[in-house]
Enzyme design. Structure first.
Site, PDB file in Angstrom:
ATOM      1  N   CYS A 279       3.394  -4.898 -10.736  1.00 27.47           N
ATOM      2  CA  CYS A 279       3.262  -5.892 -11.557  1.00 27.47           C
ATOM      3  C   CYS A 279       3.735  -5.015 -12.740  1.00 27.47           C
ATOM      4  CB  CYS A 279       1.958  -6.875 -12.318  1.00 27.47           C
ATOM      5  SG  CYS A 279       1.667  -8.519 -11.112  1.00 27.47           S
TER       6      CYS A 279
ATOM      7  N   ARG B 264       9.886  -3.443  -9.577  1.00 28.05           N
ATOM      8  CA  ARG B 264       8.816  -3.634  -8.749  1.00 28.05           C
ATOM      9  C   ARG B 264       7.987  -4.639  -8.583  1.00 28.05           C
ATOM     10  NH1 ARG B 264       5.410   0.577 -11.542  1.00 28.05           N
ATOM     11  NH2 ARG B 264       3.202  -0.709 -11.090  1.00 28.05           N
TER      12      ARG B 264
ATOM     13  N   TRP C 149       3.540 -10.535 -10.634  1.00 24.95           N
ATOM     14  CA  TRP C 149       3.278 -10.832  -8.919  1.00 24.95           C
ATOM     15  C   TRP C 149       2.111 -11.709  -8.050  1.00 24.95           C
ATOM     16  CZ3 TRP C 149       8.117 -10.750  -6.051  1.00 24.95           C
ATOM     17  CH2 TRP C 149       7.931 -11.172  -4.703  1.00 24.95           C
TER      18      TRP C 149
ATOM     19  N   ASN D 258      -2.486  -5.594 -14.027  1.00 19.36           N
ATOM     20  CA  ASN D 258      -2.113  -5.185 -12.351  1.00 19.36           C
ATOM     21  C   ASN D 258      -3.404  -5.053 -11.837  1.00 19.36           C
ATOM     22  OD1 ASN D 258      -0.461  -5.639 -13.154  1.00 19.36           O
ATOM     23  ND2 ASN D 258       0.883  -2.949 -13.780  1.00 19.36           N
ATOM     24  N   GLY D 259      -3.592  -5.049 -10.771  1.00 22.08           N
ATOM     25  CA  GLY D 259      -4.338  -5.034  -9.324  1.00 22.08           C
ATOM     26  C   GLY D 259      -5.197  -6.209  -8.784  1.00 22.08           C
TER      27      GLY D 259
ATOM     28  N   GLU E 123       0.337   9.347  13.923  1.00 31.63           N
ATOM     29  CA  GLU E 123       0.562   9.218  12.265  1.00 31.63           C
ATOM     30  C   GLU E 123       0.033  10.698  11.639  1.00 31.63           C
ATOM     31  OE1 GLU E 123       2.059   8.394   8.544  1.00 31.63           O
ATOM     32  OE2 GLU E 123       2.497   8.090  10.711  1.00 31.63           O
TER      33      GLU E 123
ATOM     34  N   LYS F 266       3.202  13.452   9.852  1.00 29.95           N
ATOM     35  CA  LYS F 266       3.565  13.615   8.629  1.00 29.95           C
ATOM     36  C   LYS F 266       3.483  14.993   8.275  1.00 29.95           C
ATOM     37  CE  LYS F 266       3.695   9.984   6.125  1.00 29.95           C
ATOM     38  NZ  LYS F 266       4.358   9.446   7.668  1.00 29.95           N
TER      39      LYS F 266
ATOM     40  N   GLU G  66       7.123  16.540   9.338  1.00 26.72           N
ATOM     41  CA  GLU G  66       8.018  16.162   8.400  1.00 26.72           C
ATOM     42  C   GLU G  66       8.059  17.192   6.990  1.00 26.72           C
ATOM     43  OE1 GLU G  66       9.068  11.306   8.842  1.00 26.72           O
ATOM     44  OE2 GLU G  66       6.343  11.713   7.705  1.00 26.72           O
TER      45      GLU G  66
ATOM     46  N   HIS H 257      -7.600  16.683  29.582  1.00 28.55           N
ATOM     47  CA  HIS H 257      -6.019  16.353  30.765  1.00 28.55           C
ATOM     48  C   HIS H 257      -5.191  17.675  30.637  1.00 28.55           C
ATOM     49  CE1 HIS H 257      -8.962  13.336  32.771  1.00 28.55           C
ATOM     50  NE2 HIS H 257      -8.660  12.499  31.402  1.00 28.55           N
TER      51      HIS H 257
ATOM     52  N   LYS I 185      15.867   9.377   4.874  1.00 28.64           N
ATOM     53  CA  LYS I 185      15.020   8.228   4.125  1.00 28.64           C
ATOM     54  C   LYS I 185      15.005   6.639   4.882  1.00 28.64           C
ATOM     55  CE  LYS I 185      11.453   5.749   2.716  1.00 28.64           C
ATOM     56  NZ  LYS I 185      10.272   6.300   2.504  1.00 28.64           N
TER      57      LYS I 185
END
Length: 609
Positions: A2, A27, A74, A98-99, A481, A485, A488, A504, A604
């Site tokens: 929001c 947003r 929202w 917001n939140g 992940e 990161k 990247e 192993h 992206k």
């Protein structure tokens, strides 16, 4: 995500607020509203839909006043409606927010017992009534606002105006961004500097726990201990671009810090916090899960790791067999799609070429297709049978952060819904799991206070040529992940492994120059993971242990470095533990001086095979 705008001005401000809200349309929102002080009294206009609808309302019923707040909402608590649109107001205060306020149910019950009457389904209205209750007790507007804010639990940004208090704006931040703009004769509040760009280029950003009191152009910021705080005033160039960096050095840093807010919005779309329970948004989806023989999950890159975590959740909660493969491989191996199967595809952009092609192949083989996407108008969304949106907002940094955690925030309620549809999750379990998920934004806010420690640790990691990440269960994909990161954006070679696989083969790589990052919340798999960690340390490896307090205490002092994550239900730990691995990669890249937001050779959105 929001949008908030506030003005303590010298002329009628409703038009200015409306223009600023237009700059926040990126947003996402489904209703909007503005409140101002008119001859000292609070007046407001609200409308469902786009800002053009609010504009028509204001043209029909003009809204004068020099002090005002505005909001694009929202829907989280309560459906889109004029009654649920912000600002929420009593006779004494108007609030935009917001939140998510986690403890709103308890506060609402307390206020109802005191005779307060509520007009909306939102958590925000509780803020307005709580401030009013304290003002009724004789406190000043400032004291009442501060006392009320300190009682709120969750991730939020707030802005308030008060009856009879011309020029007074009060704002607060905990997890959701809020900027203060400095003018010559006015001052402003906004969700970001981009919203404030037409008014000023001098902006400061509140820290978590801050409360700002604006009286005309006089601005005083108080920290969480109610002490005056000096927040750096920066000269921004927000007007030059669509989205500014929010006071951070890079978009990636801003997007990491936006996670409490965007995760909260995504969770609120799927979970009714009043129960708490998964919202029954799609009867077709529930029926498909009840009848499904299998689930195929496919995606690329970071989204694939989100899908891997989802696999653990679906199999555990719904007892649904899950096959998972990267989209660039799935259709080329000519997979066996069973009759009555479902296929789930995950993409931030919704335009990933391999994922789109895999979706089309699954549809051609009679699978019910589901898309988890951040762009609801995208190709993948248009072609899927069922679309499950995430609400990360625009993600500018090439390395995905908030899009990844929002994907998890969508997949987790989906797994609960699948378990419910298949008869493996009862009402008590649903409540427990949903309540745990709703706590995730607050835990992330708490963890982000450790950012300076991650910055310091990353200095050592940045010197390494090779880094290993270890995890078990749903934290194994998080190890993958974390390694991705780091590769990247810092260009350091890194690999993620299931912790039990170290002996192993990969343990041969261990020496004092190879940091080993172990993701090990104190859960049912903790002892096994720590046993693998001990094998690493016995061979001279430098271990960075990421765990909760119980896990760190049990591990002892032998580890090289330790990072404490708030204790939480094991179900939500992938959401929480994503943040330290993101920050570690970010600060390692900063230490090496690489291009964090646009790393070499990467795009992206990959729209070609």
């Amino acid at each position: 995500m929001c949008g908030i705008v506030g003005i303590a001005g010298t002329r009628d401000c409703a038009g200015q607020i409306l223009d600023a809200l237009r700059r926040l349309e990126y947003r996402g929102y489904d209703s909007a509203g503005i409140a101002t002080l008119v001859s000292g009294q609070i007046d407001r206009r609200r409308a469902i839909g786009k800002l053009s609808a609010l504009d028509l309302v204001i043209k029909d019923r003009p809204l004068p006043g020099h002090t005002g707040i505005g909001h694009t909402r929202w829907a989280t608590h309560g459906k889109p409606s004029e009654a649920n649109a912000h600002p929420h107001a009593t006779s004494k205060v108007a609030v935009v927010h917001n939140g998510i306020i986690e403890n709103y149910r308890e506060l609402k019950a307390e206020l109802i017992a005191k005779g307060h009457h509520f007009e909306s389904e939102t958590d925000t209205e509780v803020c307005a009534h709580l401030v009013t209750a304290y003002m009724d007790d004789g406190l000043s507007a400032e004291s009442a606002a501060k006392k009320a804010i300190r009682r709120l639990h969750g991730a939020y940004a707030l802005a308030m105006i008060f009856r009879g208090e011309e020029g007074l704006l009060i704002g607060a931040r905990m997890g959701s961004p809020l900027a203060v703009g400095y003018g010559d004769k006015e001052a402003y509040l906004g969700s970001d500097a981009f919203a404030l760009a037409p008014f000023t280029n001098r902006v400061s950003y509140l820290d978590d726990g801050d409360v700002v009191v604006i009286r005309g152009n006089a601005v005083t910021i108080y920290d969480s201990a109610d002490r005056p705080a000096n927040r750096e005033v920066k000269i921004t160039a927000a007007s030059a671009g669509l989205v500014d960096k929010g006071g951070h050095s890079h978009y990636m840093a801003k997007e990491i810090h936006e996670q409490p807010e965007v995760i909260a919005h995504t969770l609120a779309y799927y979970i009714d916090p009043a129960k708490p329970a998964v919202r029954e948004r799609d009867v077709k989806l529930a029926k498909a899960f009840a009848e499904a023989t299998s689930l195929t999950v496919s995606a690329c890159g970071t989204a694939f790791y989100a899908g891997m975590i989802g696999k653990y959740w679906f199999e555990k909660l719904a007892r649904l067999p899950v096959e998972i493969d990267v989209a660039s491989e799935l259709r080329y191996r000519d997979p066996v799609y069973p009759k009555g199967g479902m296929a789930l595809f995950i993409s931030q952009s919704g335009e990933t070429a391999d994922t789109l092609a895999a979706l089309r192949d699954a549809k051609a083989h009679g699978q019910t297709t589901i898309a988890v996407v951040n762009v609801p108008e995208s190709s993948i969304a248009r072609e899927a049978d069922i679309v499950l949106p995430t609400f990360a907002g625009p993600e500018i940094g090439v390395a995905s952060t908030k899009a990844f955690t929002c994907q998890l925030a969508a997949l987790a309620p989906l797994a609960i819904a699948a378990g419910k549809a298949r008869g493996f999750v009862d009402e008590a379990a649903e409540k427990k799991l949903c309540a745990a998920l709703l706590e995730a934004p607050r835990h992330i806010v708490e963890f982000l206070k450790q950012e300076p420690k991650l910055r310091q640790i990353a200095q050592g990691v940045a010197k390494a040529r090779d880094v290993l990440y270890l995890g078990r269960g749903a934290n194994y994909p998080l190890a993958l992940e974390g390694a991705l990161k780091l590769k990247e954006i810092s260009y350091i070679h890194a690999e993620g492994y299931a912790a039990g696989e170290m002996k192993h083969g990969p343990i041969a790589l261990i020496d004092e120059n190879v940091p080993v990052i172990v993701i090990a919340p104190h859960d049912a798999l903790y002892e096994k993971t720590v046993s693998n960690m001990q094998e690493v340390m016995a061979r001279g490896g430098k271990v960075l242990l990421i765990s909760d307090k119980t896990g760190l205490d049990a591990a002892g002092a032998q580890v090289w470095k330790a990072v404490e994550v708030p204790a939480a239900d094991p179900f939500i730990t992938p959401l929480l533990y994503a943040v330290p691995v993101q920050l570690l990669a970010y600060y390692a890249a900063v230490a090496k001086g690489t291009d964090v937001d646009q790393p070499r050779n990467l795009a992206k959105s990959v729209t070609v095979e």
